[in-house]
Motif scaffolding. Structure first.
Motif, PDB file in Angstrom:
ATOM      1  N   ARG A  41      76.101 -41.358 -20.538  1.00  7.85           N
ATOM      2  CA  ARG A  41      75.042 -42.249 -21.011  1.00  7.85           C
ATOM      3  C   ARG A  41      74.725 -43.344 -20.005  1.00  7.85           C
ATOM      4  O   ARG A  41      73.639 -43.904 -20.031  1.00  7.85           O
ATOM      5  CB  ARG A  41      75.436 -42.849 -22.359  1.00  7.85           C
ATOM      6  N   GLN A  42      75.663 -43.647 -19.109  1.00  2.00           N
ATOM      7  CA  GLN A  42      75.440 -44.706 -18.121  1.00  2.00           C
ATOM      8  C   GLN A  42      74.815 -44.198 -16.819  1.00  2.00           C
ATOM      9  O   GLN A  42      74.297 -44.998 -16.047  1.00  2.00           O
ATOM     10  CB  GLN A  42      76.762 -45.401 -17.776  1.00  2.00           C
ATOM     11  N   LEU A  43      74.862 -42.900 -16.584  1.00  2.00           N
ATOM     12  CA  LEU A  43      74.304 -42.369 -15.336  1.00  2.00           C
ATOM     13  C   LEU A  43      72.808 -42.633 -15.277  1.00  2.00           C
ATOM     14  O   LEU A  43      72.072 -42.350 -16.213  1.00  2.00           O
ATOM     15  CB  LEU A  43      74.590 -40.872 -15.203  1.00  2.00           C
ATOM     16  N   GLN A  44      72.361 -43.181 -14.175  1.00  2.00           N
ATOM     17  CA  GLN A  44      70.967 -43.587 -14.019  1.00  2.00           C
ATOM     18  C   GLN A  44      70.131 -42.608 -13.210  1.00  2.00           C
ATOM     19  O   GLN A  44      68.930 -42.682 -13.223  1.00  2.00           O
ATOM     20  CB  GLN A  44      70.922 -44.965 -13.336  1.00  2.00           C
ATOM     21  N   SER A  45      70.782 -41.714 -12.470  1.00  3.72           N
ATOM     22  CA  SER A  45      70.065 -40.831 -11.557  1.00  3.72           C
ATOM     23  C   SER A  45      69.187 -39.833 -12.316  1.00  3.72           C
ATOM     24  O   SER A  45      69.661 -39.111 -13.189  1.00  3.72           O
ATOM     25  CB  SER A  45      71.053 -40.076 -10.674  1.00  3.72           C
ATOM     26  N   PRO A  46      67.892 -39.774 -11.974  1.00  4.56           N
ATOM     27  CA  PRO A  46      67.004 -38.822 -12.640  1.00  4.56           C
ATOM     28  C   PRO A  46      67.210 -37.383 -12.153  1.00  4.56           C
ATOM     29  O   PRO A  46      66.759 -36.450 -12.784  1.00  4.56           O
ATOM     30  CB  PRO A  46      65.605 -39.316 -12.279  1.00  4.56           C
ATOM     31  N   GLN A  58      78.138 -41.030  -7.896  1.00  6.52           N
ATOM     32  CA  GLN A  58      77.354 -41.359  -9.083  1.00  6.52           C
ATOM     33  C   GLN A  58      78.240 -41.669 -10.291  1.00  6.52           C
ATOM     34  O   GLN A  58      77.903 -42.513 -11.115  1.00  6.52           O
ATOM     35  CB  GLN A  58      76.419 -40.196  -9.443  1.00  6.52           C
ATOM     36  N   GLN A  61      81.010 -45.519 -10.379  1.00  6.74           N
ATOM     37  CA  GLN A  61      80.647 -46.841 -10.901  1.00  6.74           C
ATOM     38  C   GLN A  61      80.723 -46.882 -12.429  1.00  6.74           C
ATOM     39  O   GLN A  61      81.350 -47.788 -12.983  1.00  6.74           O
ATOM     40  CB  GLN A  61      79.261 -47.251 -10.389  1.00  6.74           C
ATOM     41  N   PRO A  62      80.122 -45.925 -13.147  1.00 10.75           N
ATOM     42  CA  PRO A  62      80.271 -45.957 -14.609  1.00 10.75           C
ATOM     43  C   PRO A  62      81.740 -45.831 -15.047  1.00 10.75           C
ATOM     44  O   PRO A  62      82.165 -46.486 -15.984  1.00 10.75           O
ATOM     45  CB  PRO A  62      79.455 -44.754 -15.084  1.00 10.75           C
TER      46      PRO A  62
END
Length: 95
Positions: A41-46, A58, A61-62
């Protein structure tokens, strides 16, 4: 009686740890499955990572940002997930 496992402590001495025998059909009982959900849910990469190093970057960090209190909560509430899991023969419980 639960299975036992020996792990090496920081002193190099083995320590006995009780292990839960978890069904492969019971992801609701596996704290790491919940941790992966938090990370997902925290991953930001599209776009998905195309290499293992990019994926590791990736996820790192989360992973590092999960509060220890969240991990403790998963452990402390495992008993609440046991009964629904048993009722559903190890299947989905909604957790």
């Amino acid at each position: 009686m639960s299975p036992l496992c020996m792990i090496a402590g920081s002193s190099g001495q083995g320590k006995r740890v009780d292990m839960l025998s978890l069904s492969a059909r019971s992801p609701d009982l596996s704290p790491i499955e919940h941790v992966w959900d938090i990370i997902g849910r925290q991953l930001q990469s599209p776009q998905p990572a195309l290499t293992v190093p990019v994926l590791a970057e990736q996820v790192q960090q989360p992973w590092n940002s999960i509060p220890q209190t969240d991990i403790r909560h998963l452990y402390d509430t495992m008993h609440a997930r046991l009964h629904p899991c048993i009722q559903n023969s190890g299947g989905y419980t909604g957790y």
